[in-house]
Design a protein around this motif. Structure first.
Motif, short mmCIF file in Angstrom:
data_model
loop_
_atom_site.label_atom_id
_atom_site.label_comp_id
_atom_site.label_asym_id
_atom_site.label_seq_id
_atom_site.Cartn_x
_atom_site.Cartn_y
_atom_site.Cartn_z
N LEU A 180 -0.28 0.03 -9.54
CA LEU A 180 0.98 -0.51 -9.03
C LEU A 180 1.86 0.61 -8.49
N MET A 181 1.86 1.77 -9.16
CA MET A 181 2.63 2.91 -8.68
C MET A 181 2.13 3.36 -7.31
N LEU A 182 0.80 3.37 -7.14
CA LEU A 182 0.23 3.73 -5.84
C LEU A 182 0.65 2.74 -4.76
N LEU A 183 0.70 1.45 -5.16
CA LEU A 183 1.11 0.41 -4.22
C LEU A 183 2.57 0.59 -3.82
N ILE A 184 3.43 0.88 -4.81
CA ILE A 184 4.86 1.09 -4.56
C ILE A 184 5.07 2.29 -3.64
N LEU A 185 4.27 3.34 -3.85
CA LEU A 185 4.39 4.57 -3.07
C LEU A 185 3.69 4.47 -1.71
N GLY A 186 2.99 3.36 -1.47
CA GLY A 186 2.41 3.10 -0.16
C GLY A 186 1.06 3.71 0.12
N VAL A 187 0.32 4.16 -0.92
CA VAL A 187 -0.97 4.82 -0.68
C VAL A 187 -2.14 4.08 -1.34
N TYR A 188 -1.87 2.91 -1.93
CA TYR A 188 -2.91 2.19 -2.67
C TYR A 188 -4.12 1.87 -1.79
N THR A 189 -3.87 1.35 -0.60
CA THR A 189 -4.97 0.95 0.29
C THR A 189 -5.82 2.15 0.68
N MET A 190 -5.18 3.28 0.97
CA MET A 190 -5.93 4.49 1.33
C MET A 190 -6.79 4.99 0.18
N VAL A 191 -6.25 4.98 -1.04
CA VAL A 191 -6.99 5.44 -2.21
C VAL A 191 -8.17 4.51 -2.48
#
Length: 303
Positions: A180-191
């Motif tokens: 969720l933190m990755l999603l909030i920070l905008g990098v979830y899809t890339m990771v």
């Protein structure tokens, strides 16, 4: 048999970490592994616990890599069932964590119980705030792919590295989702894209990938791994210190984060699809089953 149990526990923790809103730390608490993992990672204990840690990490790695794509598909087709099962696990674990936070009469001498209750409220409010913020700002939270960023460059790699440090520290806190933190920070899809491409490489399907996308994804894998390692090292050190110095305060914070994570899952569940259908029936059955499973397992294995 112990190694099999540890592998399965690691797999489930890795599995949980791939889902935005679900915490690997919560899963570790439910499985009664949280304290053991923190203690095993101390300098004086790491050598004798190396077999345990290796098996656990292998399970976590396989859980993340195998479930990254499967979970995203399941969230699209059976979101209600999956979320209700995790809500059940969390509900079933709350009484166990509460008893751990309260402790025996003489267990937490010197700790300020009223202060710790305030910490519980703050932790719960923090999770509720994140949940509501992500729910109401979902249209603004865009997690773009590498291609949408125009490919990988140095500033983007540094940003992903920093985001993975933050996510790894968050992942260690029960109730807080690293994904969720990755999603909030905008990098979830890339990771997630990098993890999926790495899985294709491991499976010998490199030819299926576009060459530029492949190289960018593999290069991005480096700051992802380094960021996670740095975050884990820093986070574990801080949590171990809290566990030894203020154990009751830590458990009240954990109780608040875990309880608040129910709101996170609820805000991410499409309740408009809930009705007189098979998925809804299975969702309720899953919630009850996993709540009982977590409660009975925790009660049986409590200290």
């Amino acid at each position: 048999m112990t190694h099999v149990k540890n592998f399965i526990s690691g797999f489930l923790i890795g599995f949980a970490n791939t889902i935005p809103g679900v915490s690997g730390g919560t899963m570790a608490v439910i499985l009664r592994m949280y304290d053991h993992i923190l203690e095993a990672l101390s300098k004086k204990n790491i050598k004798k616990n190396l077999p345990f840690l290796i098996v656990l990490l292998i399970g976590m790695g396989i859980g993340v890599l195998l479930c990254a794509k499967v979970i995203m598909l399941a969230m699209k087709s059976h979101e209600i069932i999956l979320n209700f099962c995790f809500i059940g696990l969390i509900i079933g674990s709350i009484p166990i964590i509460y008893r751990r936070a309260i402790g025996d009469r003489n267990q937490y001498k010197g700790e300020n119980k009223n202060r710790n209750i305030i910490l519980f409220i703050v932790a719960f409010a923090f999770m509720a705030g994140i949940s509501l913020w992500t729910a109401f700002s979902s249209g603004e939270m865009v997690s773009r792919t590498l291609a949408q960023h125009g490919g990988l460059d140095f500033p983007l790699a540094v940003w992903v590295f920093i985001c993975c440090i933050i996510a790894a520290i968050a992942m260690l806190l029960p109730g807080v989702s690293g994904s969720l933190m990755l999603l909030i920070l905008g990098v979830y899809t890339m990771v997630l894209e990098s993890l999926n491409n790495f899985t294709l490489l491991v499976n010998g399907k490199k030819a299926l990938l576009d060459s530029v996308a492949y190289h960018d994804s593999m290069l991005l894998f480096i700051p992802i791994v380094l960021g996670i390692l740095v975050g884990l090292i820093v986070g574990i050190k801080l949590l171990r210190k809290a566990l030894h110095s203020h154990p009751q305060a830590l458990y009240f914070v954990i109780l608040g984060l875990v309880t608040g994570s129910i709101i996170t899952l609820c805000t991410q569940t499409n309740f408009s699809a809930f009705g007189a259908n098979l998925d809804s029936l299975l969702a309720v059955a899953g919630l009850v089953f996993f709540a009982l499973l977590a409660f009975l397992t925790g009660r049986k294995s409590r200290d």
